[in-house]
Design a protein around this motif. Structure first.
Motif, short mmCIF file in Angstrom:
data_model
loop_
_atom_site.label_atom_id
_atom_site.label_comp_id
_atom_site.label_asym_id
_atom_site.label_seq_id
_atom_site.Cartn_x
_atom_site.Cartn_y
_atom_site.Cartn_z
N ALA A 147 -18.95 26.10 50.94
CA ALA A 147 -18.22 24.84 51.09
C ALA A 147 -18.11 24.44 52.56
CB ALA A 147 -16.83 24.97 50.48
N ASP A 148 -17.84 23.15 52.78
CA ASP A 148 -17.60 22.64 54.13
C ASP A 148 -16.12 22.85 54.43
OD1 ASP A 148 -17.35 21.26 56.47
OD2 ASP A 148 -17.90 19.29 55.66
N ILE A 149 -15.80 24.00 55.04
CA ILE A 149 -14.40 24.36 55.31
C ILE A 149 -13.99 23.77 56.66
CG2 ILE A 149 -12.77 26.26 55.62
CD1 ILE A 149 -14.80 28.00 53.98
N GLN A 150 -12.96 22.95 56.63
CA GLN A 150 -12.47 22.30 57.85
C GLN A 150 -11.08 22.83 58.18
OE1 GLN A 150 -13.02 18.03 57.89
NE2 GLN A 150 -14.92 18.16 56.70
N ARG A 151 -10.93 23.34 59.39
CA ARG A 151 -9.70 24.03 59.79
C ARG A 151 -8.82 23.15 60.68
NH1 ARG A 151 -14.02 27.22 59.20
NH2 ARG A 151 -13.75 29.10 57.92
N PHE A 152 -7.51 23.17 60.40
CA PHE A 152 -6.56 22.33 61.11
C PHE A 152 -5.42 23.18 61.67
CE2 PHE A 152 -8.87 19.69 58.18
CZ PHE A 152 -9.11 18.52 58.90
N PRO A 153 -4.66 22.68 62.65
CA PRO A 153 -3.63 23.48 63.30
C PRO A 153 -2.50 23.93 62.39
CG PRO A 153 -4.15 21.55 64.62
CD PRO A 153 -4.83 21.36 63.30
N ASP A 154 -2.17 23.12 61.37
CA ASP A 154 -1.03 23.47 60.52
C ASP A 154 -1.17 22.82 59.15
OD1 ASP A 154 -0.34 20.77 60.95
OD2 ASP A 154 0.96 21.30 62.62
N ASN A 155 -0.19 23.07 58.28
CA ASN A 155 -0.20 22.51 56.92
C ASN A 155 -0.24 20.99 56.94
OD1 ASN A 155 0.34 25.22 56.41
ND2 ASN A 155 1.80 24.77 54.77
N ALA A 156 0.60 20.38 57.78
CA ALA A 156 0.72 18.93 57.81
C ALA A 156 -0.62 18.27 58.16
CB ALA A 156 1.80 18.51 58.80
N ALA A 157 -1.33 18.82 59.13
CA ALA A 157 -2.61 18.25 59.54
C ALA A 157 -3.66 18.41 58.44
CB ALA A 157 -3.09 18.93 60.83
N ALA A 158 -3.62 19.53 57.73
CA ALA A 158 -4.56 19.74 56.62
C ALA A 158 -4.29 18.76 55.48
CB ALA A 158 -4.45 21.18 56.12
N ILE A 159 -3.01 18.53 55.19
CA ILE A 159 -2.63 17.58 54.14
C ILE A 159 -2.99 16.16 54.55
CG2 ILE A 159 -0.66 16.55 52.92
CD1 ILE A 159 0.65 19.38 53.07
N ALA A 160 -2.80 15.84 55.83
CA ALA A 160 -3.14 14.50 56.34
C ALA A 160 -4.63 14.22 56.20
CB ALA A 160 -2.71 14.37 57.79
N GLN A 163 -5.11 13.23 52.66
CA GLN A 163 -4.50 11.91 52.44
C GLN A 163 -5.40 10.79 52.94
OE1 GLN A 163 -0.75 11.33 54.42
NE2 GLN A 163 -0.18 9.59 53.15
N SER A 164 -6.06 11.02 54.07
CA SER A 164 -6.92 9.99 54.67
C SER A 164 -8.33 9.96 54.08
CB SER A 164 -7.01 10.23 56.18
OG SER A 164 -7.68 11.46 56.46
N GLY A 165 -8.63 10.93 53.20
CA GLY A 165 -9.95 10.95 52.58
C GLY A 165 -11.02 11.65 53.38
N ARG A 166 -10.62 12.35 54.45
CA ARG A 166 -11.60 13.06 55.27
C ARG A 166 -12.10 14.33 54.61
NH1 ARG A 166 -8.73 14.29 60.49
NH2 ARG A 166 -6.82 13.76 59.35
N VAL A 167 -11.32 14.84 53.64
CA VAL A 167 -11.74 16.02 52.87
C VAL A 167 -11.52 15.75 51.39
CG1 VAL A 167 -11.25 17.66 54.75
CG2 VAL A 167 -9.46 17.10 53.07
N ASP A 168 -12.16 16.56 50.55
CA ASP A 168 -12.05 16.40 49.10
C ASP A 168 -10.88 17.17 48.52
OD1 ASP A 168 -14.58 14.91 48.91
OD2 ASP A 168 -15.46 16.83 49.51
N ALA A 169 -10.44 18.18 49.24
CA ALA A 169 -9.34 19.03 48.75
C ALA A 169 -8.66 19.71 49.93
CB ALA A 169 -9.87 20.08 47.78
N VAL A 170 -7.40 20.05 49.71
CA VAL A 170 -6.67 20.85 50.70
C VAL A 170 -6.19 22.11 50.00
CG1 VAL A 170 -4.57 19.51 50.26
CG2 VAL A 170 -4.72 20.93 52.31
N CYS A 171 -6.38 23.24 50.64
CA CYS A 171 -6.02 24.53 50.04
C CYS A 171 -4.80 25.11 50.75
CB CYS A 171 -7.19 25.50 50.14
SG CYS A 171 -6.84 27.15 49.45
N LEU A 172 -3.73 25.31 49.98
CA LEU A 172 -2.50 25.94 50.48
C LEU A 172 -1.93 26.76 49.33
CD1 LEU A 172 -0.80 22.84 52.18
CD2 LEU A 172 -1.87 24.75 53.37
N PHE A 173 -0.77 27.36 49.57
CA PHE A 173 -0.10 27.99 48.45
C PHE A 173 0.55 26.92 47.59
CE2 PHE A 173 -0.50 31.73 51.19
CZ PHE A 173 -1.04 32.61 50.25
N HIS A 174 0.81 27.25 46.33
CA HIS A 174 1.24 26.27 45.34
C HIS A 174 2.51 25.49 45.72
CE1 HIS A 174 2.80 24.77 41.47
NE2 HIS A 174 1.53 24.64 41.15
N PRO A 175 3.60 26.15 46.20
CA PRO A 175 4.82 25.38 46.48
C PRO A 175 4.66 24.25 47.50
CG PRO A 175 5.33 27.69 46.25
CD PRO A 175 3.83 27.60 46.30
#
Length: 229
Positions: A147-160, A163-175
């Motif tokens: 996969a095309d794994i894109q790494r970000f500084p924190d949870n918020a940046a990965a979620i952003a 949200q902006s459509g730059r990635v197809d999915a964000v991987c975090l823990f469920h909560p």
């Protein structure tokens, strides 16, 4: 490590504060954008409870998941909640025996993305966002290497990025993904199979056996009493 030679508990009482590492990652840590205060989250609640037990105030110190161990080593913080006890981290910091809680790795994905299994995501066309140097980063690197794994500084940046459509999915823990899904109002929340569930832990400065034992007792009491839940 002269400052930590006296012991974390003794130093916290002398200083009058218990220093908790924090990073914007609801529901673990959440900063109020208006006041700038770290006002909610599991790590904040536990930090306040432990500080009260020590008879001191909680002091928040902003870190990232990646540099939290170094912040402990450098005596900038006393504790970091929600840090998994990996073999690599155990070389740098200590962890109590008692787990903080158990959780599963999940993804928040576009509605049309096939994501029932990790193998569904293991394709060069699938862009996955993760926080850098996190357990999710390690897991997807090992289990979805194509996969095309894109790494970000924190949870918020990965979620952003999702949200902006730059990635197809964000991987975090469920909560935290559940909190993100409620806020964004889009995407599907999936725990791909085979499900990866594991305990999270609490990182502490290495070598302070008295403090490790004390934290272990607190976490055990919180978990058994239902306070963690």
């Amino acid at each position: 490590f002269a400052a930590s030679a006296a012991g974390t508990i003794e130093e916290a009482k002398k200083r009058g504060t218990f220093r908790v590492g924090v990073t914007q990652a609801p529901p673990w840590f959440s900063k109020d954008p208006k006041s700038g205060d770290w006002s909610s989250g599991l790590g904040i609640s536990m930090g306040k409870a432990m500080a009260a037990k020590l008879g001191v105030k909680m002091e928040t110190v902003e870190v990232s998941w990646g540099n939290a161990p170094a912040s402990l080593q450098g005596d900038k913080i006393d504790i970091m909640f929600m840090l998994d006890a990996t073999a690599e981290r155990k070389q740098a910091v200590d962890f109590p025996e008692a787990p903080l809680l158990w959780y599963s790795i999940a993804i928040l994905a576009k509605d049309d993305l096939a994501a029932k299994t990790w193998e569904d995501l293991n394709k060069p066309t699938v862009r996955i966002a993760v926080p850098q140097a996190s357990s999710m980063d390690k897991f997807v690197t090992e289990n979805t290497p194509k996969a095309d794994i894109q790494r970000f500084p924190d949870n918020a940046a990965a979620i952003a990025a999702f949200q902006s459509g730059r990635v197809d999915a964000v991987c975090l823990f469920h909560p935290p993904l559940l909190a993100a899904r409620q806020k964004l109002g889009k995407g599907k929340l999936v725990v791909p199979t085979p499900a990866q569930s594991q305990p999270s832990s609490t990182a502490l400065r290495k070598g302070d056996t008295e403090f490790v034992a004390w934290v272990n007792t607190q976490l055990t009491e919180y978990y058994k009493s239902g306070q963690t839940q």
